[in-house]
Design a protein around this motif. Structure first.
Motif, PDB file in Angstrom:
ATOM      1  N   SER A 168      19.409   2.142  67.357  1.00 39.37           N
ATOM      2  CA  SER A 168      19.953   1.766  66.043  1.00 39.37           C
ATOM      3  C   SER A 168      20.238   2.988  65.168  1.00 39.37           C
ATOM      4  O   SER A 168      20.703   2.838  64.040  1.00 39.37           O
ATOM      5  CB  SER A 168      18.943   0.895  65.281  1.00 39.37           C
ATOM      6  OG  SER A 168      18.630  -0.250  66.014  1.00 39.37           O
ATOM      7  N   TYR A 169      19.930   4.188  65.677  1.00 42.02           N
ATOM      8  CA  TYR A 169      19.972   5.379  64.817  1.00 42.02           C
ATOM      9  C   TYR A 169      20.635   6.576  65.486  1.00 42.02           C
ATOM     10  O   TYR A 169      20.786   6.627  66.706  1.00 42.02           O
ATOM     11  CB  TYR A 169      18.539   5.806  64.471  1.00 42.02           C
ATOM     12  CG  TYR A 169      17.748   4.794  63.702  1.00 42.02           C
ATOM     13  CD1 TYR A 169      17.857   4.713  62.318  1.00 42.02           C
ATOM     14  CD2 TYR A 169      16.878   3.922  64.353  1.00 42.02           C
ATOM     15  CE1 TYR A 169      17.119   3.792  61.595  1.00 42.02           C
ATOM     16  CE2 TYR A 169      16.134   2.986  63.634  1.00 42.02           C
ATOM     17  CZ  TYR A 169      16.263   2.932  62.258  1.00 42.02           C
ATOM     18  OH  TYR A 169      15.534   2.012  61.545  1.00 42.02           O
ATOM     19  N   VAL A 202      17.615   9.750  62.267  1.00 45.41           N
ATOM     20  CA  VAL A 202      18.301  10.116  61.032  1.00 45.41           C
ATOM     21  C   VAL A 202      18.315   8.883  60.128  1.00 45.41           C
ATOM     22  O   VAL A 202      18.720   7.802  60.565  1.00 45.41           O
ATOM     23  CB  VAL A 202      19.769  10.515  61.334  1.00 45.41           C
ATOM     24  CG1 VAL A 202      20.491  10.933  60.068  1.00 45.41           C
ATOM     25  CG2 VAL A 202      19.829  11.605  62.396  1.00 45.41           C
ATOM     26  N   GLY A 204      19.556   7.357  56.162  1.00 46.81           N
ATOM     27  CA  GLY A 204      20.816   7.518  55.442  1.00 46.81           C
ATOM     28  C   GLY A 204      20.896   8.494  54.281  1.00 46.81           C
ATOM     29  O   GLY A 204      21.428   8.158  53.214  1.00 46.81           O
TER      30      GLY A 204
HETATM   31  C1  G1P Z   1      24.214   5.043  60.423  1.00 44.97           C
HETATM   32  C2  G1P Z   1      24.325   6.359  61.198  1.00 44.97           C
HETATM   33  C3  G1P Z   1      23.054   6.620  61.991  1.00 44.97           C
HETATM   34  C4  G1P Z   1      21.844   6.588  61.073  1.00 44.97           C
HETATM   35  C5  G1P Z   1      21.803   5.261  60.280  1.00 44.97           C
HETATM   36  C6  G1P Z   1      20.700   5.303  59.229  1.00 44.97           C
HETATM   37  O1  G1P Z   1      24.178   3.991  61.350  1.00 44.97           O
HETATM   38  O2  G1P Z   1      25.450   6.304  62.051  1.00 44.97           O
HETATM   39  O3  G1P Z   1      23.127   7.881  62.620  1.00 44.97           O
HETATM   40  O4  G1P Z   1      20.666   6.751  61.826  1.00 44.97           O
HETATM   41  O5  G1P Z   1      23.058   5.029  59.606  1.00 44.97           O
HETATM   42  O6  G1P Z   1      20.574   4.110  58.545  1.00 44.97           O
HETATM   43  P1  G1P Z   1      24.454   2.441  60.924  1.00 44.97           P
HETATM   44  O7  G1P Z   1      23.155   1.945  60.342  1.00 44.97           O
HETATM   45  O8  G1P Z   1      25.568   2.469  59.950  1.00 44.97           O
HETATM   46  O9  G1P Z   1      24.802   1.748  62.206  1.00 44.97           O
END
Ligand code: G1P
Length: 286
Positions: A168-169, A202, A204
Protein backbone atom coordinates in the motif's frame (compact mmCIF):
# COMPACT_ATOMS: atom_id res chain seq x y z
CA UNK A 1 20.09 26.73 1.17
CA UNK A 2 16.74 28.06 -0.03
CA UNK A 3 13.91 27.98 2.56
CA UNK A 4 10.77 25.89 2.02
CA UNK A 5 8.09 28.47 1.21
CA UNK A 6 5.68 26.53 -0.96
CA UNK A 7 3.55 23.45 -0.45
CA UNK A 8 1.69 21.33 -2.97
CA UNK A 9 -1.56 19.62 -1.95
CA UNK A 10 -2.68 16.94 -4.40
CA UNK A 11 -6.47 17.10 -4.02
CA UNK A 12 -7.80 15.94 -7.36
CA UNK A 13 -8.77 12.43 -6.18
CA UNK A 14 -12.41 11.39 -6.62
CA UNK A 15 -12.79 9.96 -3.12
CA UNK A 16 -14.58 6.86 -4.36
CA UNK A 17 -13.85 5.06 -1.08
CA UNK A 18 -16.18 7.50 0.66
CA UNK A 19 -19.13 7.35 -1.71
CA UNK A 20 -21.89 8.28 -1.46
CA UNK A 21 -20.67 10.96 1.00
CA UNK A 22 -18.27 12.42 -1.58
CA UNK A 23 -20.67 12.37 -4.51
CA UNK A 24 -21.21 16.14 -4.46
CA UNK A 25 -18.20 17.55 -2.60
CA UNK A 26 -14.46 17.08 -2.18
CA UNK A 27 -13.35 14.31 0.17
CA UNK A 28 -10.82 16.77 1.64
CA UNK A 29 -13.82 18.65 3.06
CA UNK A 30 -14.89 15.66 5.17
CA UNK A 31 -14.66 16.81 8.78
CA UNK A 32 -12.59 15.42 11.61
CA UNK A 33 -14.74 16.70 14.50
CA UNK A 34 -15.55 20.18 13.10
CA UNK A 35 -12.67 20.92 10.73
CA UNK A 36 -12.24 19.54 7.25
CA UNK A 37 -9.16 17.46 6.46
CA UNK A 38 -7.81 20.24 4.23
CA UNK A 39 -7.77 22.62 7.21
CA UNK A 40 -5.50 20.32 9.21
CA UNK A 41 -2.89 20.04 6.45
CA UNK A 42 -2.96 23.74 5.57
CA UNK A 43 -2.52 24.58 9.28
CA UNK A 44 0.36 22.12 9.46
CA UNK A 45 2.07 23.86 6.52
CA UNK A 46 1.46 27.32 7.96
CA UNK A 47 2.95 26.25 11.29
CA UNK A 48 6.12 25.24 9.39
CA UNK A 49 6.42 28.75 7.92
CA UNK A 50 5.09 27.84 4.48
CA UNK A 51 3.49 30.83 2.75
CA UNK A 52 2.22 29.62 -0.60
CA UNK A 53 -0.32 26.77 -0.80
CA UNK A 54 -0.81 25.16 -4.19
CA UNK A 55 -3.87 22.95 -4.63
CA UNK A 56 -3.79 20.48 -7.48
CA UNK A 57 -7.50 20.05 -8.02
CA UNK A 58 -9.91 18.52 -10.50
CA UNK A 59 -13.51 18.87 -11.58
CA UNK A 60 -15.99 19.13 -8.71
CA UNK A 61 -13.37 20.45 -6.29
CA UNK A 62 -14.13 24.18 -6.29
CA UNK A 63 -15.42 23.81 -2.74
CA UNK A 64 -11.81 23.69 -1.58
CA UNK A 65 -11.09 27.14 -2.98
CA UNK A 66 -14.39 28.52 -1.67
CA UNK A 67 -13.54 27.15 1.77
CA UNK A 68 -10.50 29.43 2.07
CA UNK A 69 -12.30 32.44 0.58
CA UNK A 70 -14.37 35.11 2.32
CA UNK A 71 -17.97 33.88 2.62
CA UNK A 72 -19.76 37.18 2.19
CA UNK A 73 -23.38 36.08 2.74
CA UNK A 74 -22.53 33.85 5.69
CA UNK A 75 -20.40 36.51 7.38
CA UNK A 76 -22.92 39.30 6.78
CA UNK A 77 -25.73 37.17 8.21
CA UNK A 78 -23.65 36.09 11.20
CA UNK A 79 -22.62 39.70 11.92
CA UNK A 80 -26.21 40.95 11.67
CA UNK A 81 -27.19 38.31 14.24
CA UNK A 82 -24.37 39.41 16.56
CA UNK A 83 -22.47 36.14 16.17
CA UNK A 84 -18.69 36.05 16.46
CA UNK A 85 -16.71 35.31 13.30
CA UNK A 86 -13.79 33.86 15.28
CA UNK A 87 -14.76 30.35 14.29
CA UNK A 88 -13.91 31.23 10.67
CA UNK A 89 -10.42 32.49 11.55
CA UNK A 90 -8.55 29.34 10.38
CA UNK A 91 -10.17 29.62 6.95
CA UNK A 92 -8.70 33.10 6.45
CA UNK A 93 -5.73 33.20 4.15
CA UNK A 94 -3.47 36.00 2.98
CA UNK A 95 -4.80 37.22 -0.35
CA UNK A 96 -2.83 35.44 -3.06
CA UNK A 97 -1.45 32.74 -0.78
CA UNK A 98 -3.64 30.00 -2.21
CA UNK A 99 -3.24 29.05 -5.85
CA UNK A 100 -4.79 26.18 -7.69
CA UNK A 101 -4.04 24.25 -10.83
CA UNK A 102 -6.00 21.44 -12.39
CA UNK A 103 -4.84 17.93 -12.96
CA UNK A 104 -6.97 17.23 -16.00
CA UNK A 105 -6.54 13.45 -15.95
CA UNK A 106 -5.92 11.07 -13.05
CA UNK A 107 -2.47 9.92 -14.16
CA UNK A 108 -0.91 9.42 -10.73
CA UNK A 109 0.59 11.28 -7.77
CA UNK A 110 3.76 12.13 -9.71
CA UNK A 111 1.67 13.69 -12.44
CA UNK A 112 -0.37 15.67 -9.87
CA UNK A 113 2.81 17.14 -8.35
CA UNK A 114 4.20 17.89 -11.83
CA UNK A 115 1.06 19.92 -12.60
CA UNK A 116 2.31 22.45 -9.98
CA UNK A 117 5.76 22.84 -11.62
CA UNK A 118 5.32 26.42 -12.87
CA UNK A 119 4.09 27.74 -9.54
CA UNK A 120 6.78 25.83 -7.62
CA UNK A 121 9.52 27.20 -9.89
CA UNK A 122 13.13 26.79 -8.90
CA UNK A 123 12.86 26.24 -5.16
CA UNK A 124 12.42 23.42 -2.68
CA UNK A 125 8.82 22.63 -1.84
CA UNK A 126 6.73 20.49 0.45
CA UNK A 127 4.06 18.00 -0.58
CA UNK A 128 1.26 17.15 1.85
CA UNK A 129 -1.31 14.43 1.18
CA UNK A 130 -4.46 15.37 3.10
CA UNK A 131 -5.46 11.70 3.54
CA UNK A 132 -2.61 11.33 6.01
CA UNK A 133 -3.59 13.22 9.14
CA UNK A 134 -0.44 13.75 11.19
CA UNK A 135 -0.85 14.75 14.82
CA UNK A 136 2.26 15.96 16.59
CA UNK A 137 3.88 18.89 18.36
CA UNK A 138 5.48 20.44 16.43
CA UNK A 139 3.59 19.25 13.36
CA UNK A 140 5.04 16.79 10.88
CA UNK A 141 6.14 19.27 8.21
CA UNK A 142 7.64 21.53 10.89
CA UNK A 143 9.70 18.57 12.14
CA UNK A 144 10.78 17.88 8.56
CA UNK A 145 11.69 21.52 7.87
CA UNK A 146 13.85 21.46 11.00
CA UNK A 147 15.66 18.38 9.65
CA UNK A 148 15.89 19.97 6.19
CA UNK A 149 17.59 23.03 7.66
CA UNK A 150 20.32 20.70 8.96
CA UNK A 151 20.87 18.28 6.08
CA UNK A 152 19.20 19.89 3.03
CA UNK A 153 18.23 17.88 -0.03
CA UNK A 154 15.10 15.74 -0.04
CA UNK A 155 13.32 14.57 3.10
CA UNK A 156 10.43 12.14 3.19
CA UNK A 157 8.44 11.12 6.21
CA UNK A 158 8.74 7.41 6.99
CA UNK A 159 6.96 5.08 9.36
CA UNK A 160 7.29 1.39 10.17
CA UNK A 161 4.35 -0.62 8.83
CA UNK A 162 3.54 -4.31 9.22
CA UNK A 163 5.40 -6.27 6.54
CA UNK A 164 2.12 -7.51 5.00
CA UNK A 165 1.08 -3.90 4.28
CA UNK A 166 4.03 -2.82 2.10
CA UNK A 167 1.96 -3.08 -1.10
CA UNK A 168 0.00 0.00 0.00
CA UNK A 169 3.05 2.27 0.26
CA UNK A 170 6.30 3.54 -1.15
CA UNK A 171 9.04 1.66 0.73
CA UNK A 172 12.66 2.70 1.33
CA UNK A 173 15.95 0.85 1.33
CA UNK A 174 17.41 2.31 4.51
CA UNK A 175 21.05 3.31 4.91
CA UNK A 176 22.77 4.74 8.00
CA UNK A 177 20.57 6.25 10.73
CA UNK A 178 21.26 9.24 12.94
CA UNK A 179 18.51 9.62 15.52
CA UNK A 180 15.23 9.95 13.63
CA UNK A 181 16.97 10.58 10.29
CA UNK A 182 17.72 7.63 8.02
CA UNK A 183 19.59 7.81 4.77
CA UNK A 184 17.48 6.68 1.82
CA UNK A 185 19.42 4.35 -0.49
CA UNK A 186 16.52 3.18 -2.61
CA UNK A 187 12.77 3.65 -3.07
CA UNK A 188 10.14 1.38 -4.55
CA UNK A 189 6.41 1.97 -4.98
CA UNK A 190 3.98 -0.59 -3.54
CA UNK A 191 6.22 -3.67 -3.39
CA UNK A 192 4.78 -7.06 -2.46
CA UNK A 193 5.91 -8.06 1.05
CA UNK A 194 8.37 -10.59 -0.37
CA UNK A 195 9.98 -7.91 -2.57
CA UNK A 196 9.98 -5.06 -0.03
CA UNK A 197 13.46 -3.79 0.89
CA UNK A 198 12.29 -2.94 4.45
CA UNK A 199 9.12 -2.16 6.37
CA UNK A 200 9.86 1.57 6.42
CA UNK A 201 7.03 3.13 4.42
CA UNK A 202 6.71 6.61 2.98
CA UNK A 203 3.79 8.51 4.47
CA UNK A 204 2.24 11.54 2.84
CA UNK A 205 4.76 14.28 3.65
CA UNK A 206 7.70 15.28 1.49
CA UNK A 207 10.26 18.08 1.14
CA UNK A 208 11.62 17.92 -2.38
CA UNK A 209 14.11 19.72 -4.54
CA UNK A 210 12.77 21.29 -7.76
CA UNK A 211 14.85 18.87 -9.90
CA UNK A 212 12.19 16.23 -9.26
CA UNK A 213 10.00 18.15 -11.73
CA UNK A 214 12.52 17.53 -14.51
CA UNK A 215 12.38 13.80 -13.80
CA UNK A 216 8.58 13.94 -13.80
CA UNK A 217 8.75 15.70 -17.18
CA UNK A 218 9.70 12.32 -18.65
CA UNK A 219 6.23 11.00 -17.69
CA UNK A 220 7.45 7.48 -17.10
CA UNK A 221 4.78 5.19 -15.70
CA UNK A 222 5.28 2.70 -12.89
CA UNK A 223 3.13 0.75 -10.41
CA UNK A 224 -0.53 0.61 -11.45
CA UNK A 225 0.36 2.22 -14.82
CA UNK A 226 0.56 5.61 -13.05
CA UNK A 227 3.23 8.31 -13.04
CA UNK A 228 4.62 7.70 -9.56
CA UNK A 229 6.25 10.35 -7.37
CA UNK A 230 8.20 7.54 -5.71
CA UNK A 231 9.87 6.54 -9.00
CA UNK A 232 10.84 10.14 -9.76
CA UNK A 233 12.29 10.58 -6.27
CA UNK A 234 14.23 7.34 -6.63
CA UNK A 235 16.10 8.85 -9.58
CA UNK A 236 17.39 11.70 -7.41
CA UNK A 237 19.07 9.33 -4.94
CA UNK A 238 22.82 9.65 -5.30
CA UNK A 239 22.59 13.06 -6.97
CA UNK A 240 21.22 14.91 -3.93
CA UNK A 241 21.06 14.19 -0.19
CA UNK A 242 18.03 11.99 0.56
CA UNK A 243 16.73 11.20 4.02
CA UNK A 244 13.72 9.67 5.70
CA UNK A 245 12.50 11.25 8.93
CA UNK A 246 10.60 9.18 11.46
CA UNK A 247 7.88 11.52 12.64
CA UNK A 248 7.31 11.94 16.35
CA UNK A 249 3.54 11.79 16.71
CA UNK A 250 0.53 9.85 15.43
CA UNK A 251 -0.63 9.18 11.89
CA UNK A 252 -4.23 8.51 10.92
CA UNK A 253 -4.94 7.16 7.45
CA UNK A 254 -8.08 9.13 6.59
CA UNK A 255 -8.18 7.72 3.07
CA UNK A 256 -9.71 4.67 4.66
CA UNK A 257 -13.10 4.49 6.42
CA UNK A 258 -11.73 2.81 9.53
CA UNK A 259 -8.82 5.24 9.84
CA UNK A 260 -11.21 8.16 9.29
CA UNK A 261 -13.56 7.10 12.10
CA UNK A 262 -10.61 6.39 14.41
CA UNK A 263 -9.19 9.84 13.64
CA UNK A 264 -12.50 11.40 14.59
CA UNK A 265 -12.54 9.56 17.91
CA UNK A 266 -8.84 10.26 18.63
CA UNK A 267 -9.08 13.99 17.90
CA UNK A 268 -12.40 14.33 19.71
CA UNK A 269 -10.84 12.68 22.78
CA UNK A 270 -8.12 15.33 22.72
CA UNK A 271 -10.58 18.24 22.74
CA UNK A 272 -11.85 19.69 26.00
CA UNK A 273 -15.18 20.76 24.48
CA UNK A 274 -16.29 17.31 23.31
CA UNK A 275 -14.00 14.79 25.07
CA UNK A 276 -16.03 14.26 28.28
CA UNK A 277 -19.21 13.23 26.44
CA UNK A 278 -17.34 11.04 23.93
CA UNK A 279 -15.28 9.40 26.65
CA UNK A 280 -18.40 8.57 28.64
CA UNK A 281 -20.10 7.14 25.54
CA UNK A 282 -17.09 5.03 24.53
CA UNK A 283 -16.66 3.73 28.09
CA UNK A 284 -20.28 2.48 28.01
CA UNK A 285 -19.84 0.60 24.72
CA UNK A 286 -19.68 -3.20 24.41
C1 G1P B 1 0.77 7.47 -2.03
C2 G1P B 1 2.22 7.25 -2.49
C3 G1P B 1 2.90 6.21 -1.61
C4 G1P B 1 2.81 6.60 -0.15
C5 G1P B 1 1.34 6.86 0.25
C6 G1P B 1 1.26 7.43 1.66
O1 G1P B 1 0.05 6.29 -2.29
O2 G1P B 1 2.23 6.86 -3.84
O3 G1P B 1 4.26 6.09 -1.98
O4 G1P B 1 3.37 5.60 0.66
O5 G1P B 1 0.72 7.80 -0.66
O6 G1P B 1 -0.05 7.60 2.09
P1 G1P B 1 -1.58 6.25 -2.31
O7 G1P B 1 -2.00 6.17 -0.87
O8 G1P B 1 -2.01 7.49 -2.99
O9 G1P B 1 -1.92 5.01 -3.08
Amino acid sequence: MKPVRKAVFPVAGLGTRFLPATKAFAKELLPIVDRPLIQYVVDEAREAGIEQMIFVTGRGKVGLEDYFDVAFELETTMKSRGKSLDVLQPTRSNPGSIASVRQQEPLGLGHAVWCARDIVGDEPFAVLLPDDLMVGKPGCIAQMVEAYNKVGGNIICVQEVPKDKTASYGVITPGASDGRLTEVKGLVEKPKPEDAPSNLAVVGRYILQPEVMQVLDEKETGAGGEIQLTDAMAKLIGTQPFHGLTFEGDRHDCGDKTGFVIANIALAMARDDVAPAIRAFVADLR
